[in-house]
Design a protein around this motif. Structure first.
Motif, short mmCIF file in Angstrom:
data_model
loop_
_atom_site.label_atom_id
_atom_site.label_comp_id
_atom_site.label_asym_id
_atom_site.label_seq_id
_atom_site.Cartn_x
_atom_site.Cartn_y
_atom_site.Cartn_z
N UNK A 336 46.58 8.90 -40.64
CA UNK A 336 45.91 9.63 -41.68
C UNK A 336 47.35 10.96 -42.18
N UNK A 337 46.60 11.48 -42.69
CA UNK A 337 47.44 12.72 -43.24
C UNK A 337 47.22 13.80 -42.61
N UNK A 338 48.37 14.46 -42.06
CA UNK A 338 47.72 15.90 -40.91
C UNK A 338 47.01 16.71 -41.67
N UNK A 339 45.82 17.58 -41.51
CA UNK A 339 44.77 17.93 -41.54
C UNK A 339 45.32 19.95 -41.69
N UNK A 340 44.41 20.31 -42.84
CA UNK A 340 45.12 21.99 -43.27
C UNK A 340 44.15 22.43 -42.42
N UNK A 341 44.55 23.76 -41.63
CA UNK A 341 43.41 24.13 -41.15
C UNK A 341 43.99 25.84 -41.28
N UNK A 342 45.05 26.41 -42.26
CA UNK A 342 44.85 27.57 -42.80
C UNK A 342 45.63 28.34 -42.09
N UNK A 343 46.81 28.41 -41.23
CA UNK A 343 47.00 29.61 -40.58
C UNK A 343 46.55 29.49 -39.37
N UNK A 344 46.39 28.79 -38.12
CA UNK A 344 45.11 29.12 -37.52
C UNK A 344 45.80 29.79 -36.18
N UNK A 345 45.48 30.37 -35.46
CA UNK A 345 45.75 30.89 -33.69
C UNK A 345 45.67 30.79 -32.81
N UNK A 346 44.29 29.66 -32.90
CA UNK A 346 43.38 30.32 -31.51
C UNK A 346 43.75 28.70 -31.22
N UNK A 347 43.62 29.34 -29.35
CA UNK A 347 44.32 28.37 -28.61
C UNK A 347 43.51 27.50 -27.75
N UNK A 348 42.07 27.50 -28.04
CA UNK A 348 41.76 26.03 -27.56
C UNK A 348 40.59 25.73 -28.66
N UNK A 349 41.51 23.78 -28.41
CA UNK A 349 40.69 22.95 -29.22
C UNK A 349 39.77 22.14 -28.71
N UNK A 350 39.32 21.24 -29.85
CA UNK A 350 37.82 20.40 -28.84
C UNK A 350 38.50 19.53 -30.07
N UNK A 351 38.70 17.86 -29.80
CA UNK A 351 38.84 17.31 -30.76
C UNK A 351 37.43 15.50 -30.46
N UNK A 352 36.53 15.42 -31.71
CA UNK A 352 35.31 14.89 -31.45
C UNK A 352 35.19 13.43 -31.79
N UNK A 353 35.60 12.34 -31.35
CA UNK A 353 35.29 10.37 -31.78
C UNK A 353 34.13 9.95 -31.89
N UNK A 354 34.05 8.58 -32.17
CA UNK A 354 33.12 8.46 -31.85
C UNK A 354 33.06 7.73 -30.16
N UNK A 355 32.13 7.55 -29.52
CA UNK A 355 31.80 7.71 -28.01
C UNK A 355 32.29 6.25 -27.95
N UNK A 356 32.49 5.33 -28.20
CA UNK A 356 33.05 4.08 -27.77
C UNK A 356 33.91 4.06 -26.70
N UNK A 357 34.81 5.14 -27.86
CA UNK A 357 36.84 5.30 -27.28
C UNK A 357 36.63 6.14 -26.29
N UNK A 358 35.51 6.54 -25.85
CA UNK A 358 35.78 7.22 -24.55
C UNK A 358 36.24 6.79 -23.49
#
Length: 469
Positions: A336-358
């Motif tokens: 997919x195309x990159x996600x626009x996050x509007x000049x974000x400088x946060x240090x900590x990130x979290x990504x959640x996907x379908x639990x079947x790929x854990x």
């Protein structure tokens, strides 16, 4: 009296040296430029500088010379480089002999010229007449058939067998849609000069015609047309292409989060939702424009939620939710195309996907941003250092940019691009590595208090000596 003042002067100078050393300790070089090609130079800053800076706008950045003097600079966005790309298309054309009747011209309207090894042959598609013109008669003009051309026409490129008689040829160009009424378009001189292996060619006619403006063009040569034999006519269209700067792109590996329930429950107070979650910590504070997810060669097409926060104590903030695709198309993997996050400088990130790929995925988070250009004015005191000043004034960059603008105002400047050497200083030496106050700040104030105490002690001792005297 002079006898008593000497110790005070020495102590005062010593104190000033201590304070100066403590102040300079706050300027920590990050990169070094050994040589400059001129007075005005520029270099590219990537996200790496934000590993050391404590300010997302790089307000604590300074440029110094060999003696530590600060130089005026400015930080700007990279300019888009514009290049030209030309496309050539062969055009059909045919000669018209002197005295040819109008009906012969119409019959010739779809004739084409085929180039052989050493000859030119004609083919006619719209008539059964064998002789449309007297081949022994001299050529009056050439007709270029544009009836099938579906683009604009910037220029015509004309090639001919150059000889002593037609090194210079003057040509008049006119256009028509009915082969009877002609409108003048251009008049110019074409050149083909050759001597001792050197060639000078000026064989392009500027027309700037719109699409379907004319169905036919007439090329009438008024000079150098003796035994003139055209070999090729081409349509040249030139387009300007904007070449975007290379994107600053880097990846951060994730670790499986301890909490495998969606952070959405804290956002909208929903029930626990089992998911597959990874957390990412980057070591910079660069403002990021886009993010994407690198899943390697794992097929995925399901939900994704992206959260971020600036400190570990803050709650997660939802930045994006939708569908993320990672699929093989032929021999390539598309996502997919990159996600626009509007000049974000946060240090900590979290990504959640379908639990079947854990247990099967090991994603990396990809950050995208435009690099920045640092421009500064040299003073012939290399090497130059790009440094971080933990004690920089709040408006440091603004002040430097103002001085810089005054120095370059009204000048046409060619910026020399330079590369720098990474000095790789200890990241713990910077204020950003500390929670509140850096050790250099503590050192500065410690030395300052010590110096004051020394001055007071010397003054008291001298006063005692003066009383004893």
């Amino acid at each position: 009296m002079e006898f008593f003042m000497q110790p005070i002067k020495k102590t005062f100078l010593f104190t000033l040296c201590l304070i100066s050393m403590a102040a300079n300790a706050d300027v920590i070089p990050v990169y070094q430029i050994n040589e400059a090609p001129g007075t005005y130079v520029q270099t590219t800053l990537t996200h790496d500088i934000y590993r050391y800076s404590a300010n997302t706008q790089l307000n604590d950045l300074v440029v110094t010379d060999q003696q530590g003097n600060k130089l005026p600079y400015r930080i700007t966005a990279p300019s888009t480089q514009v290049s030209e790309q030309s496309q050539l298309t062969n055009a059909r054309f045919f000669p018209v002999a002197v005295g040819s009747p109008p009906e012969a011209l119409i019959a010739l309207s779809s004739a084409s010229i085929r180039l052989g090894a050493n000859e030119i042959s004609f083919s006619v598609k719209k008539t059964n007449t064998d002789k449309l013109q007297d081949q022994s008669a001299p050529v009056d003009f050439y007709v270029v058939d544009l009836s099938d051309v579906k683009t604009r026409i910037d220029k015509l490129v004309v090639d001919w067998h150059a000889s002593e008689a037609n090194q210079y040829v003057e040509v008049q160009v006119s256009g028509t849609n009915d082969l009877t009424t002609w409108s003048n378009i251009a008049q110019t001189t074409l050149v083909q000069l050759q001597k001792e292996g050197q060639l000078l060619t000026r064989n392009k006619i500027a027309l700037n015609l719109d699409e379907k403006q004319y169905a036919y063009l007439r090329l009438k040569f008024t000079r150098g047309n003796e035994n003139l034999q055209l070999t090729k006519i081409q349509i040249e269209n030139t387009d300007k292409i904007a070449n975007a700067p290379v994107v600053d792109r880097w990846e951060v590996k994730g670790v499986l989060a301890e909490d495998q329930n969606s952070a959405m429950r804290a956002v909208n107070h929903a029930a626990a939702m089992p998911i597959a979650a990874w957390e990412f910590t980057r070591d910079d504070i660069a403002p990021v424009a886009n993010i994407s997810l690198n899943l390697g060669t794992f097929m995925y097409g399901d939900n994704i939620k992206v959260f971020s926060r600036n400190t570990e104590k803050q709650p997660w903030q939802l930045r994006y939710q939708g569908i993320w695709f990672n699929a093989q198309v032929g021999n390539d993997w598309q996502q997919s195309d990159a996600i626009n996050i509007y000049s974000n400088s946060n240090v900590y990130w979290r990504v959640e996907l379908n639990e079947l790929v854990r247990t099967t995925l090991h994603p990396t988070l990809v950050f995208h941003r435009q690099p920045q250009i640092l421009q500064f004015i040299t003073n012939n005191a290399a090497p130059y250092k790009i440094a971080i000043d933990d004690q920089a004034a709040p408006n440091n960059q603004h002040t430097s940019a103002q001085i810089f603008s005054q120095l370059v105002s009204g000048k046409e400047i060619q910026w020399g691009q330079v590369a720098f050497t990474e000095l790789k200083p200890n990241i713990d030496s910077f204020a950003r590595a500390g929670v509140q106050v850096s050790w250099k700040t503590i050192l500065f104030w410690g030395i300052l208090l010590l110096a004051v105490a020394v001055l007071v002690g010397v003054a008291v001792r001298l006063m005692g000596q003066m009383k004893a005297s």
